[in-house]
Design a protein around this motif. Sequence first.
Motif, PDB file in Angstrom:
ATOM      1  N   ALA A 132      -3.695  -5.143  -2.553  1.00  0.00           N
ATOM      2  CA  ALA A 132      -2.165  -5.260  -2.138  1.00  0.00           C
ATOM      3  C   ALA A 132      -2.050  -4.825  -0.624  1.00  0.00           C
ATOM      4  O   ALA A 132      -1.423  -5.210   0.002  1.00  0.00           O
ATOM      5  N   THR A 133      -2.822  -3.479  -0.389  1.00  0.00           N
ATOM      6  CA  THR A 133      -2.554  -2.883   0.946  1.00  0.00           C
ATOM      7  C   THR A 133      -3.369  -3.556   2.062  1.00  0.00           C
ATOM      8  O   THR A 133      -2.855  -3.945   3.117  1.00  0.00           O
ATOM      9  N   THR A 154      -9.590   4.965   5.053  1.00  0.00           N
ATOM     10  CA  THR A 154      -9.905   4.827   3.511  1.00  0.00           C
ATOM     11  C   THR A 154      -8.749   5.771   2.937  1.00  0.00           C
ATOM     12  O   THR A 154      -8.417   5.494   1.734  1.00  0.00           O
ATOM     13  N   ASP A 155      -8.209   6.534   3.592  1.00  0.00           N
ATOM     14  CA  ASP A 155      -7.105   7.428   2.983  1.00  0.00           C
ATOM     15  C   ASP A 155      -5.924   6.742   2.816  1.00  0.00           C
ATOM     16  O   ASP A 155      -5.447   6.163   3.785  1.00  0.00           O
ATOM     17  N   THR A 156      -5.308   6.671   1.591  1.00  0.00           N
ATOM     18  CA  THR A 156      -4.207   5.732   1.480  1.00  0.00           C
ATOM     19  C   THR A 156      -2.898   6.430   2.038  1.00  0.00           C
ATOM     20  O   THR A 156      -2.076   5.703   2.609  1.00  0.00           O
ATOM     21  N   ASP A 157      -2.863   7.601   2.181  1.00  0.00           N
ATOM     22  CA  ASP A 157      -1.662   8.196   2.952  1.00  0.00           C
ATOM     23  C   ASP A 157      -1.695   8.038   4.404  1.00  0.00           C
ATOM     24  O   ASP A 157      -0.658   7.517   5.085  1.00  0.00           O
ATOM     25  N   LEU A 158      -2.858   7.895   5.193  1.00  0.00           N
ATOM     26  CA  LEU A 158      -2.901   7.322   6.466  1.00  0.00           C
ATOM     27  C   LEU A 158      -2.709   5.997   6.811  1.00  0.00           C
ATOM     28  O   LEU A 158      -2.039   5.668   7.709  1.00  0.00           O
ATOM     29  N   ILE A 159      -3.399   4.928   5.680  1.00  0.00           N
ATOM     30  CA  ILE A 159      -2.882   3.755   6.050  1.00  0.00           C
ATOM     31  C   ILE A 159      -1.281   3.502   5.619  1.00  0.00           C
ATOM     32  O   ILE A 159      -0.951   2.658   6.641  1.00  0.00           O
ATOM     33  N   LYS A 160      -0.738   4.111   4.802  1.00  0.00           N
ATOM     34  CA  LYS A 160       0.657   4.062   4.656  1.00  0.00           C
ATOM     35  C   LYS A 160       1.288   4.488   5.954  1.00  0.00           C
ATOM     36  O   LYS A 160       2.401   3.529   6.362  1.00  0.00           O
ATOM     37  N   GLN A 161       0.991   5.411   6.802  1.00  0.00           N
ATOM     38  CA  GLN A 161       1.575   6.030   7.919  1.00  0.00           C
ATOM     39  C   GLN A 161       1.474   4.832   8.780  1.00  0.00           C
ATOM     40  O   GLN A 161       2.376   4.679   9.622  1.00  0.00           O
ATOM     41  N   CYS A 162       0.220   4.407   8.821  1.00  0.00           N
ATOM     42  CA  CYS A 162      -0.012   3.300  10.149  1.00  0.00           C
ATOM     43  C   CYS A 162       0.956   1.993   9.658  1.00  0.00           C
ATOM     44  O   CYS A 162       1.355   1.200  10.754  1.00  0.00           O
ATOM     45  N   ILE A 163       1.042   1.672   8.516  1.00  0.00           N
ATOM     46  CA  ILE A 163       1.907   0.442   8.067  1.00  0.00           C
ATOM     47  C   ILE A 163       3.291   0.673   8.256  1.00  0.00           C
ATOM     48  O   ILE A 163       3.935   0.074   9.085  1.00  0.00           O
TER      49      ILE A 163
END
Length: 122
Positions: free
Chosen positions: A4-5, A55-64
């Motif tokens: 989904a991400t 790979t860190d979901t929190d960092l990916i969410k911040q980038c999104i």
Amino acid sequence: MTTATRQEVLGLYRSIFRLARKWQATSGQMEDTIKEKQYILNEARTLFRKNKNLTDTDLIKQCIDECTARIEIGLHYKIPYPRPIHLPPMGLTPLQGRGLRSQEKLRKLSKPVYLRSHDEVS
């Protein structure tokens, strides 16, 4: 990265390229339009390549979140460049003292989400 991400990130990437294809400069000049389109494409490629191994979901969410904010701000203000923030030097007073380190820390914390990666790339 979950599927989904991954789909969300790829959707943002495609929407940025669609936005660049349809972009028109506010000045109406063809040279400005070409420069701004090129800036959008280069900025997107640079940031997505830089963050492709996260790979860190929190960092990916911040980038999104940053990507979404930059798209919305660009569409609203009709400029592809990040809006600068203006903070006076030593303007963020902590409760105790006015040390330079504490000012730098407060400045970093007060930076808007749409400018998180701008200083790293520039």
